[in-house]
Design an enzyme around this catalytic site. Structure first.
Site, PDB file in Angstrom:
ATOM      1  N   GLY A  80       0.816  -1.207   0.000  1.00 14.19           N
ATOM      2  CA  GLY A  80       0.000   0.000   0.000  1.00 14.19           C
ATOM      3  C   GLY A  80       0.848   1.254   0.000  1.00 14.19           C
TER       4      GLY A  80
ATOM      5  N   ASP B 120       5.784  -5.764   6.705  1.00 16.51           N
ATOM      6  CA  ASP B 120       5.059  -4.513   6.466  1.00 16.51           C
ATOM      7  C   ASP B 120       5.368  -3.910   5.102  1.00 16.51           C
ATOM      8  OD1 ASP B 120       7.587  -3.426   6.901  1.00 16.51           O
ATOM      9  OD2 ASP B 120       6.855  -1.791   8.169  1.00 16.51           O
ATOM     10  N   ARG B 121       6.315  -4.461   4.390  1.00 17.60           N
ATOM     11  CA  ARG B 121       6.573  -4.049   3.012  1.00 17.60           C
ATOM     12  C   ARG B 121       7.365  -5.162   2.364  1.00 17.60           C
ATOM     13  NH1 ARG B 121       4.751   0.204  -0.015  1.00 17.60           N
ATOM     14  NH2 ARG B 121       5.583   1.879   1.276  1.00 17.60           N
TER      15      ARG B 121
ATOM     16  N   ASP C 156       8.626  -2.980  -4.861  1.00 16.16           N
ATOM     17  CA  ASP C 156       9.797  -2.138  -5.022  1.00 16.16           C
ATOM     18  C   ASP C 156       9.909  -1.555  -6.427  1.00 16.16           C
ATOM     19  OD1 ASP C 156      12.104  -1.510  -3.132  1.00 16.16           O
ATOM     20  OD2 ASP C 156      13.148  -1.889  -5.019  1.00 16.16           O
TER      21      ASP C 156
ATOM     22  N   ARG D 264      -3.076  10.704   6.912  1.00 12.20           N
ATOM     23  CA  ARG D 264      -2.295   9.832   7.795  1.00 12.20           C
ATOM     24  C   ARG D 264      -0.818  10.221   7.797  1.00 12.20           C
ATOM     25  NH1 ARG D 264      -4.760   3.691   7.653  1.00 12.20           N
ATOM     26  NH2 ARG D 264      -6.895   4.278   8.157  1.00 12.20           N
ATOM     27  N   ILE D 265      -0.311  10.643   6.644  1.00 11.17           N
ATOM     28  CA  ILE D 265       1.065  11.121   6.576  1.00 11.17           C
ATOM     29  C   ILE D 265       1.234  12.346   7.474  1.00 11.17           C
ATOM     30  CG2 ILE D 265       2.764  12.246   5.082  1.00 11.17           C
ATOM     31  CD1 ILE D 265       1.810  10.384   2.828  1.00 11.17           C
TER      32      ILE D 265
ATOM     33  N   LYS E 161      -0.617  13.108  10.044  1.00 10.15           N
ATOM     34  CA  LYS E 161      -0.834  12.730  11.438  1.00 10.15           C
ATOM     35  C   LYS E 161       0.401  12.104  12.058  1.00 10.15           C
ATOM     36  CE  LYS E 161      -3.964   9.990  14.353  1.00 10.15           C
ATOM     37  NZ  LYS E 161      -5.145   9.067  14.358  1.00 10.15           N
TER      38      LYS E 161
END
Length: 222
Positions: free
Chosen positions: A13, A83-84, A89, A145-146, A148
């Protein structure tokens, strides 16, 4: 999670979509290990935000290396949440190339290295995740969100170029996801669910466990 309940789950995401939060929640709920992409240890990331043309290639090589290391460890352990992953990539690299932050030679070098790494993954006993969870949401949700979480170098205030980068990246994520074919997938709408709300957290966990069960049933039949 023991025996047949082992699973490798990767999150995907946009920047700010909540991948680390979901990773922590899912790994704790399933009793598996969490793999996080470290921001604090990344000496290149903040430099990239300040000067993307100078640092884009170095950053993508750094990410490719760390994600390759993580996915190899995850495949060996076989009971974890990342988480990634390495699968996203190339999307970030292509966006940087399209933004003019990387040269043709740098892009070709990156893709050649990625191909070599993917060939090595294909030779491992476990070749792919069991499930990829795509955290999909609107650009406004991601930007909120960024803002926050408050990392100064990620903020778009007085930085129109960074907003353009986020917008470009966000516009390509669905196409990337639709082309992904390494494993089963699950979409979670981050506009709709908030893990801080117990009811939403329970719904998300049910979605994940039901999808994993379906994947296991499909594998057992196959």
């Amino acid at each position: 999670m023991k025996g047949d309940n082992k699973a490798v789950i990767v999150l995907a995401g946009m920047i700010g979509a909540g991948k680390s939060t979901y990773t922590k929640f899912i790994s704790e709920a399933l009793g598996s290990e969490a793999f996080y992409e470290s921001v604090d240890d990344n000496r290149i990331l903040e430099n990239f935000y300040e000067n993307p043309e100078r640092w884009a290639f170095s950053l993508q090589i750094y990410f490719l290396n760390t994600r390759f290391r993580s996915i190899k460890a995850a495949f060996k352990h076989e009971n974890n949440v990342l988480d990634r992953s390495i699968y996203e990539d190339a999307l970030f690299t292509r966006i940087n190339y399209e933004e003019g932050n990387m040269s043709d030679a740098e892009m070709e070098t990156y893709l050649d290295l990625l191909d070599n790494m993917m060939e090595e993954l294909d030779s491992m006993p476990k070749k792919s995740p069991d499930l990829l969870i795509y955290l999909r949401g609107s650009l406004d949700t991601v930007l909120n969100r960024i803002e926050k979480r408050g990392r100064s170098f990620e903020q778009i205030e007085d930085n129109s170029g960074l907003l353009d980068y986020y917008t470009h990246l966000h516009s390509q994520y669905d196409s990337w996801f639709n082309a992904y074919d390494k494993s089963a997938t699950l979409i979670i709408d981050i506009n709709q669910y908030d893990l801080e709300k117990l009811e939403d957290a329970e719904k998300v966990l049910n979605m994940v466990t039901e999808k994993l069960e379906a994947v296991r049933n499909e594998h057992s039949v196959g």
